[in-house]
Scaffold this motif. Structure first.
Motif, PDB file in Angstrom:
ATOM      1  N   CYS A  72       0.883  -1.131  -0.006  1.00 19.17           N
ATOM      2  CA  CYS A  72       0.124   0.078  -0.064  1.00 19.17           C
ATOM      3  C   CYS A  72       0.864   1.217   0.109  1.00 19.17           C
ATOM      4  N   ALA A  73       0.520   2.088  -0.784  1.00 23.34           N
ATOM      5  CA  ALA A  73       1.241   3.509  -0.954  1.00 23.34           C
ATOM      6  C   ALA A  73       0.858   4.390   0.381  1.00 23.34           C
ATOM      7  N   GLY A  74       1.823   5.115   0.766  1.00 20.80           N
ATOM      8  CA  GLY A  74       1.842   5.821   2.008  1.00 20.80           C
ATOM      9  C   GLY A  74       2.935   6.511   2.337  1.00 20.80           C
ATOM     10  N   GLU A  75       2.996   7.466   3.400  1.00 22.37           N
ATOM     11  CA  GLU A  75       4.307   8.155   3.935  1.00 22.37           C
ATOM     12  C   GLU A  75       5.482   7.370   4.146  1.00 22.37           C
ATOM     13  N   GLY A  76       6.452   7.438   3.785  1.00 20.60           N
ATOM     14  CA  GLY A  76       7.619   6.694   3.922  1.00 20.60           C
ATOM     15  C   GLY A  76       7.776   5.238   3.154  1.00 20.60           C
ATOM     16  N   VAL A  77       7.073   5.286   2.150  1.00 23.23           N
ATOM     17  CA  VAL A  77       6.856   3.993   1.216  1.00 23.23           C
ATOM     18  C   VAL A  77       7.367   4.412  -0.232  1.00 23.23           C
ATOM     19  N   ASP A  78       8.676   3.833  -0.325  1.00 18.77           N
ATOM     20  CA  ASP A  78       9.481   4.338  -1.713  1.00 18.77           C
ATOM     21  C   ASP A  78       8.744   3.530  -2.820  1.00 18.77           C
ATOM     22  N   PHE A  79       8.672   2.420  -2.605  1.00 21.16           N
ATOM     23  CA  PHE A  79       8.068   1.450  -3.838  1.00 21.16           C
ATOM     24  C   PHE A  79       6.827   0.879  -3.420  1.00 21.16           C
ATOM     25  N   VAL A  80       5.863   0.824  -4.185  1.00 17.58           N
ATOM     26  CA  VAL A  80       4.531  -0.038  -4.181  1.00 17.58           C
ATOM     27  C   VAL A  80       4.657  -1.283  -5.074  1.00 17.58           C
ATOM     28  N   GLY A  81       4.558  -2.417  -4.286  1.00 18.78           N
ATOM     29  CA  GLY A  81       4.839  -3.556  -5.066  1.00 18.78           C
ATOM     30  C   GLY A  81       4.313  -4.836  -4.167  1.00 18.78           C
ATOM     31  N   ASP A  82       4.023  -6.011  -4.751  1.00 21.24           N
ATOM     32  CA  ASP A  82       4.163  -7.353  -3.996  1.00 21.24           C
ATOM     33  C   ASP A  82       5.285  -7.970  -3.803  1.00 21.24           C
ATOM     34  N   VAL A  83       5.520  -8.351  -2.415  1.00 20.94           N
ATOM     35  CA  VAL A  83       6.926  -8.972  -2.124  1.00 20.94           C
ATOM     36  C   VAL A  83       7.086 -10.470  -2.973  1.00 20.94           C
ATOM     37  N   THR A  84       6.113 -10.761  -3.615  1.00 19.56           N
ATOM     38  CA  THR A  84       6.473 -12.009  -4.497  1.00 19.56           C
ATOM     39  C   THR A  84       6.677 -11.724  -5.582  1.00 19.56           C
ATOM     40  N   ALA A  85       6.826 -10.386  -6.050  1.00 17.96           N
ATOM     41  CA  ALA A  85       7.268  -9.771  -7.575  1.00 17.96           C
ATOM     42  C   ALA A  85       7.843  -8.455  -7.250  1.00 17.96           C
ATOM     43  N   MET A  86       8.847  -8.514  -6.591  1.00 18.18           N
ATOM     44  CA  MET A  86       9.357  -6.894  -6.472  1.00 18.18           C
ATOM     45  C   MET A  86      10.087  -6.459  -7.553  1.00 18.18           C
ATOM     46  N   PRO A  87       9.944  -5.112  -7.567  1.00 13.17           N
ATOM     47  CA  PRO A  87      10.437  -4.314  -9.005  1.00 13.17           C
ATOM     48  C   PRO A  87      11.882  -4.002  -8.807  1.00 13.17           C
ATOM     49  N   PHE A  88      12.815  -5.069  -8.540  1.00 10.54           N
ATOM     50  CA  PHE A  88      14.378  -4.946  -8.538  1.00 10.54           C
ATOM     51  C   PHE A  88      15.107  -5.803  -9.296  1.00 10.54           C
ATOM     52  N   GLU A  89      15.954  -5.373  -9.591  1.00 12.88           N
ATOM     53  CA  GLU A  89      17.086  -6.552 -10.234  1.00 12.88           C
ATOM     54  C   GLU A  89      17.473  -7.273  -9.388  1.00 12.88           C
ATOM     55  N   ALA A  90      17.951  -8.643  -9.848  1.00 13.22           N
ATOM     56  CA  ALA A  90      18.630  -9.724  -9.095  1.00 13.22           C
ATOM     57  C   ALA A  90      19.785  -9.039  -8.260  1.00 13.22           C
ATOM     58  N   ASN A  91      20.386  -9.270  -7.306  1.00 20.40           N
ATOM     59  CA  ASN A  91      21.741  -9.064  -6.801  1.00 20.40           C
ATOM     60  C   ASN A  91      21.760  -7.644  -6.484  1.00 20.40           C
ATOM     61  N   SER A  92      20.825  -7.180  -5.988  1.00 26.41           N
ATOM     62  CA  SER A  92      20.613  -5.657  -5.803  1.00 26.41           C
ATOM     63  C   SER A  92      21.127  -5.066  -4.353  1.00 26.41           C
ATOM     64  N   TYR A  93      20.781  -5.958  -3.320  1.00 31.86           N
ATOM     65  CA  TYR A  93      20.805  -5.452  -1.929  1.00 31.86           C
ATOM     66  C   TYR A  93      21.626  -6.230  -1.131  1.00 31.86           C
ATOM     67  N   ASP A  94      22.356  -5.422  -0.496  1.00 25.72           N
ATOM     68  CA  ASP A  94      23.177  -6.132   0.696  1.00 25.72           C
ATOM     69  C   ASP A  94      22.475  -6.755   1.773  1.00 25.72           C
ATOM     70  N   HIS A  95      21.467  -6.130   2.077  1.00 27.04           N
ATOM     71  CA  HIS A  95      20.421  -6.707   3.215  1.00 27.04           C
ATOM     72  C   HIS A  95      19.193  -6.462   3.031  1.00 27.04           C
ATOM     73  N   VAL A  96      18.256  -7.573   3.367  1.00 22.02           N
ATOM     74  CA  VAL A  96      16.699  -7.381   3.098  1.00 22.02           C
ATOM     75  C   VAL A  96      16.044  -7.775   4.608  1.00 22.02           C
ATOM     76  N   LEU A  97      15.373  -6.887   4.969  1.00 21.13           N
ATOM     77  CA  LEU A  97      14.773  -7.047   6.322  1.00 21.13           C
ATOM     78  C   LEU A  97      13.111  -7.304   5.995  1.00 21.13           C
ATOM     79  N   SER A  98      12.526  -8.224   6.836  1.00 15.45           N
ATOM     80  CA  SER A  98      11.227  -8.478   6.402  1.00 15.45           C
ATOM     81  C   SER A  98      10.801  -8.738   8.036  1.00 15.45           C
ATOM     82  N   THR A  99       9.973  -8.112   8.621  1.00 12.52           N
ATOM     83  CA  THR A  99       9.539  -8.134   9.856  1.00 12.52           C
ATOM     84  C   THR A  99       8.268  -8.204   9.927  1.00 12.52           C
TER      85      THR A  99
END
Length: 239
Positions: A72-99
């Motif tokens: 859901c869009a809102g303050e502090g949300v940079d990207f709106v999307g589904d965590v099953t199909a994220m709009p990022f290239e492979a091998n993009s992040y050093d760390h991922v958080l999922s709390t």
């Protein structure tokens, strides 16, 4: 209803009394944040809006670049999307958080695989999720997890488990469930003259007095099987 603890307790003690949140905050602070450095990219997958991003300032203070993604869009949300199909290239992040996200998705295996995909080789995933929790965020509350199930999901996603820890033991879970009595009473159609004293009494007895005793007892539950949930630290293999 006003939080009595927030009104009368020091901030640190009030945070410690939040038995469902404190183990998660401590885990991210001790396991994840110390690994974050300037120039690194961090993704908070399923971040929620700004008020829910409790550790945002502490993460940014490391100098790392933080991206947030939520359904859901809102303050502090940079990207709106589904965590099953994220709009990022492979091998993009050093760390991922999922709390506290995995219990709200329909395909947990696909989500773990997707988070592994966007991690750089050698990158780290920090994931927390309930084992015992009342239904919440209806109707988007599908699963609870044991550490065996989470280990299986991590291994299928190609991630090694670096560390797994329970979110407290039996007595911490009991403290949470007793404090949940307040929400149960709040949801009942009771006369106000009865409802208000019951809520205030439950907050004092279950939310403070008994909770202190139960949290003290919880230190002796060294290998809990009856727990609120699990904190997992995984790592993507280096090629």
């Amino acid at each position: 209803m006003i939080s009595l603890g927030r009104l009368f307790l020091p901030r640190g003690l009030h945070e410690r009394m939040q038995v469902d949140r404190y183990p998660i905050l401590r885990f991210i602070r001790t396991e994840a944040i110390p690994l974050m450095k300037a120039g690194m990219k961090v993704l908070d997958a399923g971040s929620g809006r700004l008020p829910e991003q409790t550790l945002r300032a502490e993460i940014l203070a490391t100098g790392a670049e933080l991206h947030t993604l939520d359904f859901c869009a809102g303050e502090g949300v940079d990207f709106v999307g589904d965590v099953t199909a994220m709009p990022f290239e492979a091998n993009s992040y050093d760390h991922v958080l999922s709390t506290q996200v995995l219990e709200h998705v329909q395909d947990p295996a696909a989500v773990c695989a997707e988070m592994a995909r966007v991690l750089k080789p050698g990158g780290h995933l920090f994931l927390t999720t309930p084992q015992s929790s009342p239904i919440h965020n209806e109707p988007w509350n599908f699963f609870n997890f044991t550490h065996y199930g989470l280990t299986l999901l991590f291994e299928k996603a190609g991630l090694s488990v670096v560390k797994k820890e329970a979110q407290g033991g039996h007595f911490a879970l009991l403290a949470f469930m007793l404090h949940w009595t307040v929400r149960v009473i709040q949801g009942k159609d009771l006369p106000k003259i009865l409802k208000v004293p019951l809520i205030l009494g439950s907050k004092f007895i279950f939310g403070f007095c008994l909770k202190i005793i139960l949290l003290w007892l919880d230190q002796w539950d060294k290998e809990p099987t009856n727990t609120l949930g699990w904190n997992f630290h995984g790592q993507k293999p280096r090629k």
